[in-house]
Write a protein that holds these residues in place. Structure first.
Motif, mmCIF file in Angstrom:
data_model
loop_
_atom_site.group_PDB
_atom_site.id
_atom_site.type_symbol
_atom_site.label_atom_id
_atom_site.label_comp_id
_atom_site.label_asym_id
_atom_site.label_seq_id
_atom_site.Cartn_x
_atom_site.Cartn_y
_atom_site.Cartn_z
ATOM 1 N N CYS A 175 0.805 -1.222 0.000
ATOM 2 C CA CYS A 175 0.000 0.000 0.000
ATOM 3 C C CYS A 175 0.839 1.274 0.000
ATOM 4 O O CYS A 175 0.324 2.352 -0.283
ATOM 5 N N ALA A 176 2.131 1.153 0.289
ATOM 6 C CA ALA A 176 3.004 2.331 0.329
ATOM 7 C C ALA A 176 4.096 2.281 -0.738
ATOM 8 O O ALA A 176 4.953 3.155 -0.792
ATOM 9 N N MET A 177 4.074 1.254 -1.583
ATOM 10 C CA MET A 177 5.114 1.098 -2.605
ATOM 11 C C MET A 177 4.839 2.047 -3.776
ATOM 12 O O MET A 177 3.721 2.141 -4.263
ATOM 13 N N THR A 178 5.896 2.733 -4.210
ATOM 14 C CA THR A 178 5.794 3.716 -5.281
ATOM 15 C C THR A 178 6.956 3.534 -6.244
ATOM 16 O O THR A 178 8.062 3.196 -5.831
ATOM 17 N N ARG A 179 6.698 3.782 -7.531
ATOM 18 C CA ARG A 179 7.729 3.689 -8.575
ATOM 19 C C ARG A 179 7.892 5.047 -9.233
ATOM 20 O O ARG A 179 6.912 5.709 -9.568
ATOM 21 N N VAL A 180 9.154 5.442 -9.422
ATOM 22 C CA VAL A 180 9.450 6.702 -10.110
ATOM 23 C C VAL A 180 10.717 6.545 -10.939
ATOM 24 O O VAL A 180 11.530 5.646 -10.694
ATOM 25 N N VAL A 233 12.095 1.977 -6.923
ATOM 26 C CA VAL A 233 10.908 1.504 -6.215
ATOM 27 C C VAL A 233 11.180 1.792 -4.739
ATOM 28 O O VAL A 233 12.229 1.418 -4.214
ATOM 29 N N TYR A 234 10.237 2.482 -4.099
ATOM 30 C CA TYR A 234 10.477 2.856 -2.707
ATOM 31 C C TYR A 234 9.197 2.823 -1.882
ATOM 32 O O TYR A 234 8.098 2.812 -2.420
ATOM 33 N N GLU A 261 16.735 0.169 -10.406
ATOM 34 C CA GLU A 261 16.958 -0.496 -11.688
ATOM 35 C C GLU A 261 17.477 0.511 -12.692
ATOM 36 O O GLU A 261 17.188 1.702 -12.596
ATOM 37 N N GLY A 262 18.211 0.005 -13.649
ATOM 38 C CA GLY A 262 18.697 0.861 -14.722
ATOM 39 C C GLY A 262 18.635 0.120 -16.036
ATOM 40 O O GLY A 262 18.460 -1.098 -16.080
ATOM 41 N N GLU A 289 10.788 13.430 -1.773
ATOM 42 C CA GLU A 289 10.512 13.930 -0.419
ATOM 43 C C GLU A 289 9.735 12.943 0.435
ATOM 44 O O GLU A 289 9.895 12.917 1.648
ATOM 45 N N ASP A 290 8.885 12.129 -0.184
ATOM 46 C CA ASP A 290 8.060 11.190 0.584
ATOM 47 C C ASP A 290 8.716 9.825 0.757
ATOM 48 O O ASP A 290 8.101 8.898 1.269
ATOM 49 N N CYS A 291 9.978 9.696 0.383
ATOM 50 C CA CYS A 291 10.671 8.399 0.445
ATOM 51 C C CYS A 291 11.057 8.062 1.882
ATOM 52 O O CYS A 291 11.776 8.812 2.539
ATOM 53 N N LEU A 292 10.600 6.900 2.347
ATOM 54 C CA LEU A 292 10.980 6.392 3.661
ATOM 55 C C LEU A 292 12.041 5.305 3.562
ATOM 56 O O LEU A 292 12.853 5.144 4.469
ATOM 57 N N ARG A 293 12.028 4.556 2.460
ATOM 58 C CA ARG A 293 12.979 3.453 2.301
ATOM 59 C C ARG A 293 13.069 3.097 0.825
ATOM 60 O O ARG A 293 12.051 2.838 0.181
#
Length: 188
Positions: free
Chosen positions: A52-57, A114-115, A87-88, A78-82
């Motif tokens: 529910c908190a996983m985000t990709r940028v 992914v964070y 990947e590259g 700014e919202d990154c906790l971990r």
């Protein structure tokens, strides 16, 4: 979908304390909830790669390169906790490290990251909400009840709820896999 105040009231109910109407409204329980709530949510979110908190940028490189070592640095959102995975295009097993709010790596831009993001309480999984409420109850038990026994009970409750929440979360998709190099480095 629970709110901050609803999660705090679940914690207060668990330790037998009167509910609050808002965070930081001047009452002892409200002020303690205001002081502890966000830090506890952040701690619990960092402890596991919650879906529910996983985000990709994709992140572009910073204009300033590191003083030495890796060629590039990328500012964390700014919202990154971990940071969970980097990947590259050049190499699926990118060598990277988080340093002082940046990811440093030799990987060229854009960097795919992914964070775990800081999310609003209303976006949290219901089982995660229960775990957070139990952790908050554990932390509030001594200042509000003065009972070490209550704290121990709430600690056991928190551990049980975390296990259940992690188990359910881990069954919703293919788990993130660490590459052989990353696994070996993590054991150092």
């Amino acid at each position: 979908m629970a709110t901050d105040v609803e999660i705090c009231n679940r914690a207060l109910d668990a330790i037998g304390t009167a509910p609050i109407t808002a965070l930081g409204d001047g009452g002892r329980a409200s002020d303690l909830c205001d002081r502890y709530f966000q830090q506890i949510v952040d701690d619990v979110l960092r402890s596991h790669p919650w879906n529910c908190a996983m985000t990709r940028v994709e992140i572009d490189a910073d204009a300033t390169a590191p003083e030495f070592g890796p060629a590039n640095r990328y500012a964390l959102p700014e919202d990154c906790l971990r940071v969970l995975k980097v990947e590259g295009d050049a190499d699926p097993l990118v060598q990277w490290q988080v340093e002082a709010g940046y990811i440093v790596t030799d990987e060229p831009e854009p960097l795919q990251v992914v964070y775990t993001a800081r999310v609003e309480a209303t976006a949290l999984d219901p089982m995660l909400v229960s775990a957070i409420a139990a952790r908050l109850a554990m932390e509030l038990s001594m200042p509000l009840t003065g009972s070490a026994d209550m704290r121990q009970v709430m600690e056991r409750e928190f551990i049980q709820r975390m296990r259940a929440a992690r188990s359910a979360d881990g069954q919703e998709g293919t788990p993130l896999r660490l590459g052989a190099d990353e696994f070996g480095l993590s054991r150092l």
